[in-house]
Design a protein around this motif. Structure first.
Motif, PDB file in Angstrom:
ATOM      1  N   ILE A   3       0.981  -1.369  -0.782  1.00 51.45           N
ATOM      2  CA  ILE A   3       1.740  -2.218  -1.603  1.00 51.45           C
ATOM      3  C   ILE A   3       1.683  -1.960  -3.030  1.00 51.45           C
ATOM      4  N   LEU A   4       0.596  -1.670  -3.515  1.00 50.03           N
ATOM      5  CA  LEU A   4       0.348  -1.167  -4.787  1.00 50.03           C
ATOM      6  C   LEU A   4       1.133   0.235  -5.150  1.00 50.03           C
ATOM      7  N   ALA A   5       1.032   0.987  -4.122  1.00 57.35           N
ATOM      8  CA  ALA A   5       1.831   2.240  -4.225  1.00 57.35           C
ATOM      9  C   ALA A   5       3.100   2.173  -4.332  1.00 57.35           C
ATOM     10  N   VAL A   6       3.871   0.984  -3.824  1.00 56.84           N
ATOM     11  CA  VAL A   6       5.276   0.779  -4.035  1.00 56.84           C
ATOM     12  C   VAL A   6       5.543   0.516  -5.447  1.00 56.84           C
ATOM     13  N   PHE A   7       4.640  -0.309  -5.895  1.00 57.81           N
ATOM     14  CA  PHE A   7       5.061  -0.714  -7.431  1.00 57.81           C
ATOM     15  C   PHE A   7       4.767   0.537  -8.437  1.00 57.81           C
ATOM     16  N   GLN A   8       4.098   1.541  -7.994  1.00 55.67           N
ATOM     17  CA  GLN A   8       3.978   2.606  -8.762  1.00 55.67           C
ATOM     18  C   GLN A   8       5.011   3.781  -8.476  1.00 55.67           C
ATOM     19  N   GLY A   9       6.169   3.394  -7.710  1.00 54.62           N
ATOM     20  CA  GLY A   9       7.073   4.314  -7.437  1.00 54.62           C
ATOM     21  C   GLY A   9       7.338   4.853  -6.226  1.00 54.62           C
ATOM     22  N   ALA A  10       6.389   4.506  -5.167  1.00 57.89           N
ATOM     23  CA  ALA A  10       6.462   5.180  -3.989  1.00 57.89           C
ATOM     24  C   ALA A  10       7.757   4.643  -3.045  1.00 57.89           C
ATOM     25  N   TRP A  11       7.642   5.422  -1.826  1.00 58.40           N
ATOM     26  CA  TRP A  11       8.934   4.759  -1.136  1.00 58.40           C
ATOM     27  C   TRP A  11       9.020   3.511  -0.618  1.00 58.40           C
ATOM     28  N   LEU A  12       9.757   2.689  -0.607  1.00 57.48           N
ATOM     29  CA  LEU A  12       9.638   1.090  -0.557  1.00 57.48           C
ATOM     30  C   LEU A  12       9.404   0.955   1.070  1.00 57.48           C
ATOM     31  N   TYR A  13      10.476   1.096   1.811  1.00 61.12           N
ATOM     32  CA  TYR A  13      10.622   0.646   3.114  1.00 61.12           C
ATOM     33  C   TYR A  13       9.493   1.418   3.965  1.00 61.12           C
ATOM     34  N   ALA A  14       9.399   2.679   3.800  1.00 58.58           N
ATOM     35  CA  ALA A  14       8.430   3.189   4.394  1.00 58.58           C
ATOM     36  C   ALA A  14       6.967   2.863   4.222  1.00 58.58           C
ATOM     37  N   ASN A  15       6.727   2.698   2.874  1.00 54.15           N
ATOM     38  CA  ASN A  15       5.341   2.009   2.715  1.00 54.15           C
ATOM     39  C   ASN A  15       4.949   0.689   3.213  1.00 54.15           C
ATOM     40  N   LEU A  16       6.233   0.078   3.098  1.00 50.90           N
ATOM     41  CA  LEU A  16       5.889  -1.500   3.656  1.00 50.90           C
ATOM     42  C   LEU A  16       5.843  -1.759   5.178  1.00 50.90           C
ATOM     43  N   ILE A  17       6.406  -0.503   5.845  1.00 50.58           N
ATOM     44  CA  ILE A  17       6.274  -0.714   7.311  1.00 50.58           C
ATOM     45  C   ILE A  17       4.749  -0.033   7.542  1.00 50.58           C
ATOM     46  N   MET A  18       4.526   0.851   6.831  1.00 55.19           N
ATOM     47  CA  MET A  18       3.113   1.305   7.247  1.00 55.19           C
ATOM     48  C   MET A  18       1.967   0.391   6.861  1.00 55.19           C
ATOM     49  N   ALA A  19       2.261  -0.456   6.159  1.00 54.59           N
ATOM     50  CA  ALA A  19       1.302  -1.518   5.491  1.00 54.59           C
ATOM     51  C   ALA A  19       1.275  -2.711   6.543  1.00 54.59           C
ATOM     52  N   PHE A  20       2.568  -3.002   7.355  1.00 53.54           N
ATOM     53  CA  PHE A  20       2.435  -3.950   8.379  1.00 53.54           C
ATOM     54  C   PHE A  20       1.308  -3.977   9.283  1.00 53.54           C
TER      55      PHE A  20
END
Length: 70
Positions: A3-20
């Motif tokens: 989730i922190l990576a998303v705030f730093q510009g990483a891919w949103l959907y892919a990282n949220l799915i991997m965090a689930f």
């Protein structure tokens, strides 16, 4: 961390799915701690699942990004 990576510009959907899955395992672990029931089988399964997720993470992230980006 995802989730922190998303705030730093990483891919949103892919990282949220991997965090689930890690989020679900964490919530389940917090539940076990709250009811004071500790299980080594849970710890072993979580360690194996997180290891598998981390091992294949780069390929899965790229595949998810391509799927949602198209």
């Amino acid at each position: 961390m995802k989730i922190l990576a998303v705030f730093q510009g990483a891919w949103l959907y892919a990282n949220l799915i991997m965090a689930f899955p890690v989020l679900i395992l964490g919530l389940l672990g917090a539940y076990f701690v709250r009811i004071k029931k500790y299980n080594w089988l849970y710890v072993i399964i979580c360690a194996i699942l997180i290891s598998i997720i981390r091992y294949y993470e780069q390929g899965w992230l790229l595949g998810l990004h391509n799927y949602f980006g198209a």
